[in-house]
Design a protein around this motif. Structure first.
Motif, PDB file in Angstrom:
ATOM      1  N   VAL A 125     -11.037   2.151  42.800  1.00 59.11           N
ATOM      2  CA  VAL A 125      -9.761   1.880  42.621  1.00 59.11           C
ATOM      3  C   VAL A 125      -9.105   0.904  43.777  1.00 59.11           C
ATOM      4  O   VAL A 125      -9.856   0.901  44.941  1.00 59.11           O
ATOM      5  CB  VAL A 125      -8.793   3.022  42.652  1.00 59.11           C
ATOM      6  CG1 VAL A 125      -9.427   4.221  41.426  1.00 59.11           C
ATOM      7  CG2 VAL A 125      -9.143   3.844  43.983  1.00 59.11           C
ATOM      8  N   VAL A 166     -14.460   7.548  41.969  1.00 67.73           N
ATOM      9  CA  VAL A 166     -12.925   7.060  41.761  1.00 67.73           C
ATOM     10  C   VAL A 166     -12.577   6.231  42.909  1.00 67.73           C
ATOM     11  O   VAL A 166     -12.062   4.971  42.877  1.00 67.73           O
ATOM     12  CB  VAL A 166     -12.062   8.079  41.420  1.00 67.73           C
ATOM     13  CG1 VAL A 166     -10.605   7.582  41.679  1.00 67.73           C
ATOM     14  CG2 VAL A 166     -12.287   8.864  40.107  1.00 67.73           C
ATOM     15  N   GLY A 179      -4.536   5.360  42.267  1.00 70.45           N
ATOM     16  CA  GLY A 179      -5.605   5.698  42.112  1.00 70.45           C
ATOM     17  C   GLY A 179      -6.273   6.134  43.086  1.00 70.45           C
ATOM     18  O   GLY A 179      -7.200   7.074  43.162  1.00 70.45           O
ATOM     19  N   SER A 195      -5.492   0.661  44.113  1.00 66.93           N
ATOM     20  CA  SER A 195      -3.936   1.125  44.056  1.00 66.93           C
ATOM     21  C   SER A 195      -3.860   2.279  44.776  1.00 66.93           C
ATOM     22  O   SER A 195      -4.630   3.260  44.792  1.00 66.93           O
ATOM     23  CB  SER A 195      -3.245   1.032  42.890  1.00 66.93           C
ATOM     24  OG  SER A 195      -4.000   2.100  41.874  1.00 66.93           O
TER      25      SER A 195
END
Length: 421
Positions: free
Chosen positions: A100, A96, A105, A102
């Motif tokens: 990501v 993850v 995230g 952001s």
């Protein structure tokens, strides 16, 4: 001349060797990413200091704060299934973080990374405590020595991880996360193949998870010890939050971060076992207050120098180097003694629950303390009189713990297993 830790490791049976190798691999993957996470959040995502402190605090709380759950699961189901699931979740967490861009995230990624360790770390620590008891009874090694080897294995990982992370600073942060995920794929396969299925955590029989938590909550002395000890984790986590700020103040950048982790790790590799032996001989009443006092001194050193204009050249790194060495010296003295004390306070039973609650308290301290410290550390980014404030606040916490641990250990503690005294 043989390296003493290597000689001791060769005397150990296969299971404690595997557990120590697990700690080595866990830390390689961890230190590949986490010491450089604050750099990514500030430089790539342009987050403010308070937000970065919150993110790091959430990561630590999702790890340490949930250790009580991982420890209870290890007591209930055994070590192997908990470790395997934890490795799978950490691989997902790094995946993850690799993609990501952001804040939401990032929060999902750091929670997954933290919760994974909340599963496998208390399982491994409690298994090491039980294995250490057996080794001490057999006269192979003391349990404090086993936890000293655990610290050395962790620091070997923290040598390799930052070096790889520093080499990868020039590539996108997502690539570094994928490399770390690959490390944990190797860890996962090794544990699936090699870790014994019947490895337990000192319980002896299958019982509800709540039994361990109930024993912990009834043990007032252990809870007092936990309240004092929790500032260790908050202090240690300032390597990831406060140290980058000091490097920016002193040098204008964070290029020396990885090498400072290497310096700290090398000092542990060279001195951990001799320090552990001496700390064990003087006992918890001396070792624990001394260790926490040195942790406090590490922050005081920077507090004195942070308001001053840094010198040019390598002298600008002196406060950071002093901070790291004092902090790690305090850790070398206090942590193996404290880890040996936990099962003694627990009566050698339900070790997963006790180690889990101990770490969860530390996680809560980091969540609260890092958020506040992240905001205060904005004062320390440039030389000014107020630059000392966050460092003085951070120094006060382990100092209070040193006093509390001295008072707590005035009463006799249970004698270490196998100790003729």
């Amino acid at each position: 001349m043989s390296w003493a830790p290597g000689v001791l490791v060769r005397r150990l049976p296969a299971v404690p060797r595997l557990l120590l190798a697990s700690q080595l691999a866990f830390n390689i993957g961890f230190y590949l990413v986490v010491p450089f996470l604050a750099v990514h959040l500030s430089e790539d995502l342009a987050l403010a200091g308070g937000v970065i402190g919150l993110v790091l605090g959430i990561r630590t709380f999702s790890q340490q704060g949930l250790f009580f759950l991982g420890g209870g699961l290890a007591d209930r189901f055994g070590v192997k299934p908990v470790v395997v699931v934890g490795c799978l979740i950490r691989i997902a967490g790094f995946g993850v973080l690799a993609v990501v861009q952001s804040l939401p995230g990032v929060l999902v990624g750091v929670v997954l990374v933290g919760f994974a360790a909340a599963l496998f770390s208390p399982a491994v620590e409690s298994a090491l405590a039980d294995q250490g008891r057996q080794l001490e009874e057999a006269g192979v090694a003391t349990r404090a020595e086993v936890f000293g080897l655990d610290a050395i294995a962790s620091k070997l990982g923290s040598v390799t991880g930052p070096v790889l992370g520093a080499l990868l600073l020039g590539v996108p942060f997502g690539i570094t996360c994928l490399v770390a995920a690959g490390v944990f794929v190797v860890v996962l396969v090794a544990h699936v193949v090699l870790l014994p299925r019947d490895l337990r955590t000192g319980v002896g029989e299958v019982e509800p998870m709540t039994a361990g938590w109930g024993q912990v909550l009834r043990n007032r002395r252990f809870l007092a010890f936990t309240a004092c000890y929790c500032t260790y984790l908050l202090s240690y986590n300032q390597l990831y939050l406060a140290l980058p700020v000091e490097l920016t103040r002193a040098t204008g950048g964070q290029g020396a971060l990885g090498w400072l982790f290497v310096l700290a790790a090398v000092s542990v590799l060279l001195f951990q076992l001799p320090v552990t032996g001496r700390a064990r001989r003087v006992g918890p009443r001396v070792a624990l207050p001394l260790g926490f006092g040195l942790m406090s001194a590490s922050f005081l050193l920077v507090a004195v120098l942070a308001p001053l204009t840094p010198p040019t050249g390598s002298g600008a790194l002196a406060p950071a180097v002093g901070f790291v060495l004092l902090l790690y010296t305090g850790q070398m003295i206090a942590v193996p003694v404290a880890q040996d004390l936990v099962p003694r306070l627990a009566g050698e039973r339900r070790l997963g629950a006790h180690f889990g609650v101990l770490a969860s308290a530390g996680g809560l301290a980091v969540l609260l303390g890092s958020t506040g410290a992240g905001a205060l550390l904005d004062l320390a980014e440039t030389p000014q009189p107020a630059a000392a404030v966050p460092w003085l606040v951070l120094a006060a916490l382990p100092a209070a713990s040193a006093v509390g641990l001295w008072a707590l250990t005035r009463r006799p503690v249970p004698t270490p297993v196998g100790d003729p005294s």
